[in-house]
Design a protein around this motif. Structure first.
Motif, short mmCIF file in Angstrom:
data_model
loop_
_atom_site.label_atom_id
_atom_site.label_comp_id
_atom_site.label_asym_id
_atom_site.label_seq_id
_atom_site.Cartn_x
_atom_site.Cartn_y
_atom_site.Cartn_z
N ILE A 156 28.07 37.71 29.17
CA ILE A 156 29.01 37.84 30.29
C ILE A 156 29.09 39.32 30.65
O ILE A 156 29.29 40.18 29.78
CB ILE A 156 30.39 37.29 29.92
N ASN A 157 28.95 39.64 31.92
CA ASN A 157 28.84 41.04 32.33
C ASN A 157 29.93 41.50 33.28
O ASN A 157 29.80 42.57 33.89
CB ASN A 157 27.45 41.31 32.94
N ASN A 158 31.00 40.73 33.42
CA ASN A 158 32.06 41.16 34.35
C ASN A 158 33.40 41.39 33.65
O ASN A 158 34.45 41.31 34.27
CB ASN A 158 32.22 40.14 35.47
N ILE A 159 33.36 41.67 32.33
CA ILE A 159 34.58 41.91 31.55
C ILE A 159 34.55 43.32 30.98
O ILE A 159 33.55 43.77 30.43
CB ILE A 159 34.71 40.92 30.38
N GLN A 160 35.67 44.02 31.11
CA GLN A 160 35.88 45.27 30.40
C GLN A 160 37.12 45.12 29.53
O GLN A 160 38.12 44.54 29.96
CB GLN A 160 36.07 46.45 31.36
#
Length: 363
Positions: A252-256
């Motif tokens: 998943i690449n849209n979480i900080q």
């Protein structure tokens, strides 16, 4: 004896009455399995001469023979834990170095029947090389993971986590669950909570989500599929590390993740305090376009200053483990928001505990 349906109705009636002043809609009720729903269990070890048994003690009473409840099995726990309990007790009873001054055991399992169980053996003695050698043999014999603990000691023979797999709306998510870390013990109800939260979020991919108290990313992962980006906060270093692993493992690449408490995030939002932790992670709050906030606070609820921040959001998804503090917070939030949905999740059957989900929309 009260039946499961009767106790669930009692909880439903209680929560309905608690929420009545806020003009809440009818509760959605998510029942649990009556038995074998817990993936986590812990017991004291009771020694009587050469005999040992698993033990629990009556609530509110000292650990003594007067309040002792001996156990051969524990129907509340997962089938896999119940299957392991007699095998573990028999094996340790036959091994003096493992049984000596053993006083507590903790089990951590997953929904997958193929996964190994993590077993923590806790002692009132220092663990030496002889203990470790015997524990490794036991680990191999029973096909489990073992951790040994004593005062000032933690010996991890292989690993100190299990990997849970939860399915939400047809997608499987992997979670690294650490020994001693917080996880939802009723995994099947957890799946229902995650699905409910995603339904409450709707399709908001043109906007961003702010999450407070994210833990290991339990809700964060599935909710990220419903938003453009997610900024999640958590103060525990251990939980943040687990959340980062979970994000990577699920690609998943849209979480900080920001390692901030809810109070610190509130200060950052207001501009009253700058945090180097945000700068070094490249997190700029001004670059987010938040429409929704998700909160799953501790039993004490949300503090007053953070509650003011929460109230600024158009949509609030609030998951609570304490109806009392939830209602205290709702007294403030419902001045500006109305309750759109409310759900009861029976995480702990035959106890007084209630898990509640509330969706609030700005009036």
């Amino acid at each position: 004896m009260t039946t499961y349906n009767e106790q669930l109705q009692q909880k439903t009636n209680y929560l309905t009455e608690k929420l009545r002043p806020f003009h809440a809609p009818k509760l959605q009720v998510f029942p649990s399995a009556e038995q074998h729903y817990r993936q986590r269990a812990e017991f004291r070890i009771w020694h009587e001469g050469d005999a040992m048994s698993y033990a629990m003690f009556q609530a509110g009473q000292k650990a003594s023979s007067a309040s002792l409840i001996k156990l051969d099995n524990f129907p509340t726990a997962a089938h896999s834990i119940n299957d392991l309990m007699p095998k573990l007790m028999h094996a340790i009873s036959d091994c003096p170095v493992l049984r000596e001054r053993w006083y507590q055991v903790e089990f951590l399992a997953t929904l997958s029947v193929d996964s190994k169980i993590l077993v923590t053996l806790i002692y009132h003695k220092r663990l030496d090389d002889a203990w470790e050698a015997a524990a490794r043999q036991l680990q191999n014999d029973l096909n489990i993971w073992i951790i040994g603990r004593s005062r000032g000691q933690k010996i991890v023979l292989t690993q100190d986590f299990v990997t849970e797999k939860l399915t939400v709306h047809g997608r499987e998510f992997q979670y690294r669950q650490l020994e001693g870390g917080f996880t939802q013990p009723n995994a099947q109800i957890c799946e229902k909570m995650l699905a409910w939260a995603c339904n409450a979020a709707g399709n908001s991919k043109q906007f961003d989500l702010l999450e407070l108290y994210c833990g290991n990313g339990n809700f964060t992962l599935p909710l990220s599929q419903h938003f453009r980006r997610v900024l999640a906060t958590e103060i525990s270093k251990t939980s943040v590390a687990a959340a980062q692993w979970n994000i990577s493992a699920n690609q998943i690449n849209n979480i900080q993740i920001a390692r901030l408490s809810a109070e610190e995030l509130t200060e950052a939002f207001s501009g009253s305090r700058a945090f180097q932790r945000l700068t070094t992670q490249g997190i700029d709050l001004q670059h987010y376009d938040f429409s929704t906030i998700f909160i799953d606070p501790p039993r004490a609820g949300v503090d007053d200053e953070t509650l003011k921040l929460v109230a600024k959001f158009e949509h609030i998804i609030y998951v609570s483990c304490n109806p009392e503090t939830l209602c205290e917070n709702l007294q403030y939030l419902t001045q500006m928001h109305k309750i759109q949905e409310v759900a009861l999740f029976d995480q702990f059957p035959f106890t007084h505990h209630i898990e509640t989900g509330v969706l609030l929309i700005k009036k």
